[in-house]
Motif scaffolding. Structure first.
Motif, PDB file in Angstrom:
ATOM      1  N   UNK A   2       0.841  -1.181   0.000  1.00  0.00           N
ATOM      2  CA  UNK A   2       0.000   0.000   0.000  1.00  0.00           C
ATOM      3  C   UNK A   2       0.873   1.226   0.000  1.00  0.00           C
ATOM      4  N   UNK A   3       0.914   1.845  -1.093  1.00  0.00           N
ATOM      5  CA  UNK A   3       1.680   3.087  -1.136  1.00  0.00           C
ATOM      6  C   UNK A   3       0.769   4.167  -1.659  1.00  0.00           C
ATOM      7  N   UNK A   4       1.342   5.228  -2.028  1.00  0.00           N
ATOM      8  CA  UNK A   4       0.520   6.329  -2.493  1.00  0.00           C
ATOM      9  C   UNK A   4       0.973   7.568  -1.772  1.00  0.00           C
ATOM     10  N   UNK A   5       0.618   8.674  -2.308  1.00  0.00           N
ATOM     11  CA  UNK A   5       1.102   9.923  -1.742  1.00  0.00           C
ATOM     12  C   UNK A   5       0.363  10.196  -0.446  1.00  0.00           C
ATOM     13  N   UNK A   6       1.118  10.412   0.602  1.00  0.00           N
ATOM     14  CA  UNK A   6       0.424  10.738   1.830  1.00  0.00           C
ATOM     15  C   UNK A   6       0.254  12.233   1.929  1.00  0.00           C
ATOM     16  N   UNK A   7      -0.737  12.560   2.680  1.00  0.00           N
ATOM     17  CA  UNK A   7      -1.092  13.957   2.790  1.00  0.00           C
ATOM     18  C   UNK A   7      -0.334  14.574   3.953  1.00  0.00           C
ATOM     19  N   UNK A   8       0.660  15.378   3.682  1.00  0.00           N
ATOM     20  CA  UNK A   8       1.347  16.037   4.793  1.00  0.00           C
ATOM     21  C   UNK A   8       1.223  17.531   4.625  1.00  0.00           C
ATOM     22  N   UNK A   9       1.449  18.224   5.715  1.00  0.00           N
ATOM     23  CA  UNK A   9       1.301  19.664   5.593  1.00  0.00           C
ATOM     24  C   UNK A   9       2.537  20.283   4.963  1.00  0.00           C
ATOM     25  N   UNK A  28      10.589   2.637  -2.885  1.00  0.00           N
ATOM     26  CA  UNK A  28      10.818   1.373  -2.185  1.00  0.00           C
ATOM     27  C   UNK A  28      11.573   0.402  -3.075  1.00  0.00           C
ATOM     28  N   UNK A  29      12.302  -0.476  -2.416  1.00  0.00           N
ATOM     29  CA  UNK A  29      13.234  -1.337  -3.125  1.00  0.00           C
ATOM     30  C   UNK A  29      12.589  -2.125  -4.256  1.00  0.00           C
ATOM     31  N   UNK A  30      11.430  -2.715  -3.999  1.00  0.00           N
ATOM     32  CA  UNK A  30      10.841  -3.594  -4.985  1.00  0.00           C
ATOM     33  C   UNK A  30      10.504  -2.840  -6.272  1.00  0.00           C
ATOM     34  N   UNK A 121       1.262 -15.408  11.773  1.00  0.00           N
ATOM     35  CA  UNK A 121       1.206 -16.129  10.483  1.00  0.00           C
ATOM     36  C   UNK A 121      -0.015 -15.670   9.658  1.00  0.00           C
ATOM     37  N   UNK A 122      -1.103 -15.379  10.338  1.00  0.00           N
ATOM     38  CA  UNK A 122      -2.341 -15.011   9.633  1.00  0.00           C
ATOM     39  C   UNK A 122      -2.205 -13.710   8.834  1.00  0.00           C
ATOM     40  N   UNK A 123      -1.211 -12.881   9.147  1.00  0.00           N
ATOM     41  CA  UNK A 123      -1.067 -11.625   8.397  1.00  0.00           C
ATOM     42  C   UNK A 123       0.234 -11.599   7.580  1.00  0.00           C
ATOM     43  N   UNK A 124       0.801 -12.791   7.374  1.00  0.00           N
ATOM     44  CA  UNK A 124       2.098 -12.847   6.691  1.00  0.00           C
ATOM     45  C   UNK A 124       2.041 -12.261   5.285  1.00  0.00           C
ATOM     46  N   UNK A 125       0.864 -12.307   4.662  1.00  0.00           N
ATOM     47  CA  UNK A 125       0.809 -11.641   3.346  1.00  0.00           C
ATOM     48  C   UNK A 125      -0.140 -10.448   3.341  1.00  0.00           C
ATOM     49  N   UNK A 126      -0.329  -9.878   4.494  1.00  0.00           N
ATOM     50  CA  UNK A 126      -1.182  -8.685   4.614  1.00  0.00           C
ATOM     51  C   UNK A 126      -0.284  -7.451   4.538  1.00  0.00           C
ATOM     52  N   UNK A 127      -0.478  -6.633   3.515  1.00  0.00           N
ATOM     53  CA  UNK A 127       0.384  -5.456   3.331  1.00  0.00           C
ATOM     54  C   UNK A 127      -0.204  -4.202   3.981  1.00  0.00           C
ATOM     55  N   UNK A 128      -1.267  -4.387   4.736  1.00  0.00           N
ATOM     56  CA  UNK A 128      -1.958  -3.211   5.240  1.00  0.00           C
ATOM     57  C   UNK A 128      -1.991  -3.108   6.758  1.00  0.00           C
ATOM     58  N   UNK A 129      -1.735  -4.224   7.408  1.00  0.00           N
ATOM     59  CA  UNK A 129      -1.907  -4.196   8.858  1.00  0.00           C
ATOM     60  C   UNK A 129      -0.874  -3.271   9.523  1.00  0.00           C
ATOM     61  N   UNK A 210      11.645  -0.826   3.261  1.00  0.00           N
ATOM     62  CA  UNK A 210      11.328  -2.218   2.925  1.00  0.00           C
ATOM     63  C   UNK A 210       9.840  -2.524   2.944  1.00  0.00           C
ATOM     64  N   UNK A 211       9.044  -1.487   2.868  1.00  0.00           N
ATOM     65  CA  UNK A 211       7.599  -1.668   3.043  1.00  0.00           C
ATOM     66  C   UNK A 211       7.029  -2.743   2.116  1.00  0.00           C
ATOM     67  N   UNK A 212       7.462  -2.740   0.879  1.00  0.00           N
ATOM     68  CA  UNK A 212       6.877  -3.687  -0.080  1.00  0.00           C
ATOM     69  C   UNK A 212       7.349  -5.117   0.163  1.00  0.00           C
ATOM     70  N   UNK A 213       8.456  -5.265   0.899  1.00  0.00           N
ATOM     71  CA  UNK A 213       9.013  -6.613   1.126  1.00  0.00           C
ATOM     72  C   UNK A 213       8.552  -7.202   2.455  1.00  0.00           C
ATOM     73  N   UNK A 214       7.926  -6.373   3.264  1.00  0.00           N
ATOM     74  CA  UNK A 214       7.586  -6.813   4.620  1.00  0.00           C
ATOM     75  C   UNK A 214       6.079  -6.877   4.800  1.00  0.00           C
TER      76      UNK A 214
END
Ligand code: DHB
Length: 568
Positions: A2-9, A28-30, A121-129, A210-214
């Motif tokens: 989950x990426x995308x431009x975050x809203x910062x001031x 990100x690396x990937x 283990x239940x969130x091992x492929x969850x990119x949002x938690x 490493x967000x996309x790899x983790x």
């Protein structure tokens, strides 16, 4: 992922801030840098890659599966052990002393700059938690890498924040950091300020890189810390993306610092869950002496070994408080004149929330039983009248309340924080967080500097023959170190403040003045970047943390939903 431009001031700020956005979105690396050209022109070249990024790639295969039991159910967890989050860790001595104990450490190479990462283990492929980011620097001490989750452990999720975080499906991360007591392999002290903050930021940057790899999302970092850790959480949560730390991050080999020393990654975090933050260190002595002398508390309980010093420190409170330019919860200027009323309103609110939850408070004349500093005690309530049925506080005597607080937990000697080098104190304050790596400690306040009476310790007016003002103008070291650990310098500034804050400070905590957390809360309230501040003096709690796991976890769940709805 989950990426995308975050809203910062920072959106309207040129240069650095926009670089952060552009690269956070595509660095990100990937993804590599392919397709990341264009943008605002600041990041078009490969120079926008951190010099250490390639060396800091996360290896998703390096885990062992362990099993824990949470509320009677077996939960498999992937454990990524001792992940070093910097490319240039400080080599440490094999023997360390922490809180009076000597410990032998095995990971001298990176044991103070590593994370233990636990993924249900239940969130091992969850990119949002969420990533539950636990800092462990109690006492503002260094924290050697720790494993809060061990194979075969049993957790009750209503009492353990570790068990509750895993049960909620968050990635639980124990973050080690250097700090004031750690001894390097060279015999020096590499944990002086701001290294503890730098390390926590470096860990955040590793997760961002490493967000996309983790598993989980590095845009959903929830920081948890108590006491010194509450202080660290607060500065981490208020100094997001500040360039003030870049040179230190570069020195540590953190992710997202390019060859010219600029940042290519964001290090702001989503949410802070802080308990009894020991913070505003440069002013904490002043706040403490005001709090416990304004109604004569020290004298009343005969805990006043340094009355002249207490009076001198207390006398500085009004000017300092005024300089903060804060507002009361009702919107008036928050000054020395109305601060007691503000604290009283917070104690009252705390009691009333407690009663509203169905609990009962011993009434005037009844016995309050408490546990404090490991001891159980009893105190006949002479300060609070309540109507338990109506859930109302009818009267609260502040002088007697403060007397109760310091009877159940004895006050520190004045000065309480910049204590080192003075015969009057127990020398257990925070002075060793400051100074050069070659110094055991440096005084960091006018009072401590001026009253240091230990000849030969290399700090203070006695040894240097400089006044505090002369010292400050001759060297910016200590003033910079102070600034970089203090959220009061960053909240409301150009750095990014975390949007969500849950802060608790026990209503009978004597480790730092109640004013410290009241000021922190009022500053956060005034910061437009903060969308939710959940602050309270926690009823009948001492100096402690994570005593309200179901409430804190419910807040985190709500926060994540809200962040989702807002696209954060
Ligand atoms: C802690 C307690 C203190 O009294 C202090 O000054 C700093 C830290 C702690 O418990 O972490």
């Amino acid at each position: 992922m989950t990426m995308g431009i975050k809203n910062t001031r920072h959106g309207s700020t040129p240069g650095f801030a926009r670089s952060v956005l552009a690269v956070a979105a595509c660095g990100a690396i990937a993804l590599g840098l392919a397709g990341c050209g264009g943008g605002d022109g600041d990041n078009d070249s490969a120079a926008a890659v951190g010099v250490n990024d390639a060396a800091l790639k996360f290896d998703a295969t390096k885990y062992t599966t362990i099993n824990v039991t949470i509320d009677g159910t077996k939960v498999p967890v992937r454990w990524y052990p001792e992940v070093c989050y910097v490319a240039k860790p400080t080599e440490m001595a094999a023997t360390q002393t922490s809180l009076g104990q000597t410990i032998a450490i095995s990971n001298t190479k990176c044991g103070y700059q590593s994370m233990n990462i636990f993924v249900p283990e239940s969130v091992a492929s969850d990119q949002k938690t969420a990533l539950y980011f636990a800092v462990n620097n109690g006492g503002w001490m260094s924290s050697y890498v720790k494993a809060s989750v061990k194979d075969g452990a049993t957790f009750d999720s209503s009492a353990s924040n570790v068990g509750a975080a895993l049960k909620a499906g968050y990635v639980y991360i124990d973050v080690a950091t250097r700090s004031r007591n750690v001894v390097g392999a060279d015999g020096k002290y590499p944990g002086k300020s701001p290294s503890v903050v730098v390390d926590a930021k470096a860990a955040v940057r590793y997760l961002r890189l490493n967000d996309s790899l983790m598993p989980g999302s590095a845009r959903r970092i929830v920081v948890n810390g108590t006491s010194g850790g509450g202080g660290l959480s607060s500065i981490l949560g208020s100094s997001g993306n500040s360039a003030d730390y870049n040179s230190y991050l570069a020195e540590a080999g953190a992710a997202g610092i390019d060859a010219s020393g600029k940042s290519t990654l964001a290090d702001d975090v989503l949410a802070i869950n802080a308990y009894c933050p020991i913070t505003d260190l440069g002013n904490a002595d002043i706040l403490y002496e005001w709090m416990f002398n304004v109604l004569g508390t020290r004298a009343t309980v005969s805990q006043n070994p340094n009355p002249t010093g207490s009076a001198e420190l207390m006398a500085k409170f009004a000017d300092y408080q005024k300089s903060l330019n804060l507002k009361t919860s009702a919107g008036a200027a928050l000054t020395a004149d109305n601060m007691l009323d503000e604290v009283k309103a917070e104690v009252t609110r705390s009691a009333e929330i407690y009663m509203a939850s169905g609990k009962t408070i011993p009434n005037l004349g009844e016995v309050m039983t408490y546990t404090s500093q490991g001891q159980t005690g009893q105190y006949t309530n002479d300060w609070l009248t309540v109507d338990n049925a109506a859930g109302k506080v009818l009267s609260l005597d502040m002088a007697k309340y403060l007397k109760f607080v310091v009877t159940q937990a004895k006050l520190k000697n004045a000065p309480s924080f910049d204590q080192s080098g003075m015969a009057i104190t127990a020398s257990s304050g925070e002075s060793s967080l400051f100074g050069t790596a070659a110094q055991v400690y440096s005084n960091f306040t006018d009072y401590g500097w001026t009253h240091n009476d230990t000849a030969g310790d290399g700090t203070g007016m006695d040894d240097t023959r400089q006044t505090w003002a002369q010292f400050l103008s001759a060297s910016t070291l200590v003033s910079t170190q102070l600034k970089l650990v203090n959220p009061m310098n960053y909240i409301g500034s150009a750095s990014k403040t975390a949007p969500y804050w849950y802060v608790r400070h026990g209503s009978r905590d004597r480790d730092t003045a109640f004013v410290v957390s009241v000021n922190l809360a009022r500053a956060l309230k005034a910061d437009a970047e903060v969308s939710d501040l959940n602050y309270r003096l926690a009823w009948d709690q001492p100096h402690a943390g994570n005593y309200d796991v179901p409430e804190a976890m419910a807040w985190i769940a709500k926060t994540l939903k809200d962040a989702d709805a807002k696209g954060l």
